[in-house]
Design a protein around this motif. Structure first.
Motif, mmCIF file in Angstrom:
data_model
loop_
_atom_site.group_PDB
_atom_site.id
_atom_site.type_symbol
_atom_site.label_atom_id
_atom_site.label_comp_id
_atom_site.label_asym_id
_atom_site.label_seq_id
_atom_site.Cartn_x
_atom_site.Cartn_y
_atom_site.Cartn_z
ATOM 1 N N GLY A 244 9.855 17.393 -17.286
ATOM 2 C CA GLY A 244 9.161 16.278 -17.929
ATOM 3 C C GLY A 244 9.480 14.984 -17.203
ATOM 4 O O GLY A 244 9.266 14.865 -15.988
ATOM 5 N N THR A 245 10.025 14.021 -17.928
ATOM 6 C CA THR A 245 10.389 12.731 -17.316
ATOM 7 C C THR A 245 11.907 12.571 -17.238
ATOM 8 O O THR A 245 12.412 11.456 -17.170
ATOM 9 C CB THR A 245 9.775 11.565 -18.102
ATOM 10 O OG1 THR A 245 10.219 11.618 -19.472
ATOM 11 C CG2 THR A 245 8.255 11.626 -18.060
ATOM 12 N N ALA A 262 18.874 18.142 -24.010
ATOM 13 C CA ALA A 262 17.461 17.779 -24.230
ATOM 14 C C ALA A 262 16.579 19.003 -24.468
ATOM 15 O O ALA A 262 15.424 19.061 -24.023
ATOM 16 C CB ALA A 262 16.944 16.966 -23.046
ATOM 17 N N GLY A 263 17.135 20.024 -25.143
ATOM 18 C CA GLY A 263 16.348 21.186 -25.517
ATOM 19 C C GLY A 263 16.178 22.247 -24.458
ATOM 20 O O GLY A 263 15.430 23.211 -24.661
ATOM 21 N N VAL A 264 16.859 22.092 -23.313
ATOM 22 C CA VAL A 264 16.752 23.098 -22.255
ATOM 23 C C VAL A 264 18.135 23.478 -21.749
ATOM 24 O O VAL A 264 19.092 22.700 -21.867
ATOM 25 C CB VAL A 264 15.894 22.605 -21.061
ATOM 26 C CG1 VAL A 264 14.463 22.356 -21.497
ATOM 27 C CG2 VAL A 264 16.491 21.361 -20.417
ATOM 28 N N THR A 265 18.228 24.677 -21.198
ATOM 29 C CA THR A 265 19.446 25.131 -20.516
ATOM 30 C C THR A 265 19.114 25.338 -19.048
ATOM 31 O O THR A 265 18.187 26.082 -18.707
ATOM 32 C CB THR A 265 19.970 26.434 -21.127
ATOM 33 O OG1 THR A 265 20.357 26.199 -22.487
ATOM 34 C CG2 THR A 265 21.172 26.958 -20.352
ATOM 35 N N ASP A 299 11.236 30.673 -19.761
ATOM 36 C CA ASP A 299 11.234 29.782 -18.604
ATOM 37 C C ASP A 299 10.386 28.554 -18.883
ATOM 38 O O ASP A 299 9.332 28.635 -19.526
ATOM 39 C CB ASP A 299 10.728 30.517 -17.366
ATOM 40 C CG ASP A 299 11.753 31.490 -16.819
ATOM 41 O OD1 ASP A 299 12.790 31.019 -16.321
ATOM 42 O OD2 ASP A 299 11.517 32.711 -16.912
ATOM 43 N N VAL A 300 10.864 27.424 -18.392
ATOM 44 C CA VAL A 300 10.238 26.131 -18.636
ATOM 45 C C VAL A 300 9.711 25.570 -17.306
ATOM 46 O O VAL A 300 10.415 25.617 -16.293
ATOM 47 C CB VAL A 300 11.262 25.150 -19.251
ATOM 48 C CG1 VAL A 300 10.699 23.740 -19.348
ATOM 49 C CG2 VAL A 300 11.702 25.644 -20.629
ATOM 50 N N PRO A 301 8.500 25.019 -17.295
ATOM 51 C CA PRO A 301 8.009 24.373 -16.070
ATOM 52 C C PRO A 301 8.948 23.257 -15.624
ATOM 53 O O PRO A 301 9.393 22.444 -16.427
ATOM 54 C CB PRO A 301 6.644 23.808 -16.482
ATOM 55 C CG PRO A 301 6.209 24.668 -17.634
ATOM 56 C CD PRO A 301 7.480 24.996 -18.364
#
Length: 322
Positions: A244-245, A262-265, A299-301
């Motif tokens: 994201g940013t 921030a919600g991700v690992t 998986d997250v972009p």
């Protein structure tokens, strides 16, 4: 072509491009592009990188071979892993993307553009569908903030690769959907996907496996970039993980191994060679591999790009330095 040769030829173009501050300079080369629709406020930001339109040839519908039969890729060489339900996992080697920058393909029924901008170390995969239309992307030969400007062959709109956004033409302001793919070592990909596929060597006369930008990621300043440098004393060509940013310095990840914020690992694993270090990509220094997942393990972009590029396109972005 070595980086110094690129700088010499592009510097000539830089002087010409900076002599004009309106899109009229580009209209002769791009007669089908609607320059009346644009988010570019300062046209001196658009520079020629040296090669003309399609001078770096994008690929479409490449051939693939089984992981087991590929013997020419070094164990630590980076590949972009594309794993989409309905298709065998596919690896797109950076040894090819360095010379072609865009691969138009279809994976699991999804038309995709696998992209790599060497000058920003930005490797992103996009869904090529826009408003019910499938676009085919090429390399414009233009740079903005040292990042590749792509174009679509259907309308010849210009797109900023690092953010996947149309910046000139019919699709100005349109956002491409980024897919959750990642860059890792060839060894890691084939160990996880022994029945997977890998893109076959294209039928072009190129020095595949050779890095034409040797020592680039240890340079003090980026190529053809005159914008602000990153804050917090972060080197311009330090790698950061962009979600994201937000940007996490890879140096921090290499120390800690894993970070949950921030919600991700985000995890860092040793074993991937830099594609922008030594002349031989396979011998590049170890920069590690990154995976980004959400709280459910999906998986997250994301992108692993140079710090200057993150700052250029996200000047108000958040730096996750602690």
């Amino acid at each position: 072509m070595r980086l110094l040769s690129l700088i010499a030829s592009a510097s000539l173009c830089l002087g010409t491009a900076m002599a004009t501050a309106d899109p009229g300079f580009w209209k002769h080369e791009w007669p089908n592009t609607d320059f009346s629709r644009t988010s570019v406020e300062n046209w001196v930001e658009i520079l020629s990188g040296g090669p003309p339109k399609d001078g770096i040839p994008a690929l479409s519908n490449p051939d693939f071979m089984s992981v087991a039969t590929e013997k020419g890729i070094g164990a630590r060489e980076p590949v972009i892993a594309v794993e989409i339900d309905g298709s065998a996992p596919r690896a797109y080697p950076i040894r090819y993307l360095t010379w072609h920058e865009i691969v138009n393909d279809t994976v699991g029924g999804i038309p995709v553009a696998v992209t790599f901008c060497p000058l920003c170390n930005s490797g992103i995969t996009f869904d090529r569908r826009v408003d019910g239309r499938v676009l085919t992307f090429g390399v414009s030969g233009k740079l903005r903030n040292s990042d590749m400007v792509m174009f679509d062959r259907e309308t010849e709109s210009w797109w900023q690769q690092a953010i996947g956004e149309g910046i000139v033409g019919h699709y100005n302001g349109t956002q491409l959907r980024q897919l959750p793919t990642w860059m890792e070592s060839w060894d890691a990909f084939r160990a996880r996907n022994p029945s997977g596929l890998v893109m076959a060597e294209p039928e072009y006369s190129r020095a595949y496996g050779r890095n034409p930008y040797s020592n680039y990621d240890s340079s003090a300043r980026p190529f053809l970039y005159s914008g602000e440098l990153p804050p917090h004393g972060i080197p311009a060509l330090a790698r950061v993980v962009k979600v994201g940013t937000r940007a996490w310095p890879v140096e921090r990840l290499a120390r800690e191994g894993q970070i949950t914020q921030a919600g991700v690992t985000i995890t860092w694993t040793a074993g991937q060679a830099s594609a922008l270090d030594t002349v031989s990509i396979a011998k590049g220094r170890d920069v590690g591999s990154i995976r980004v997942r959400d709280s459910k393990g999906r998986d997250v972009p994301h992108d692993v790009m140079f710090a200057f590029a993150f700052h250029a396109f996200h000047p108000d972005g958040k730096w996750m330095i602690r």
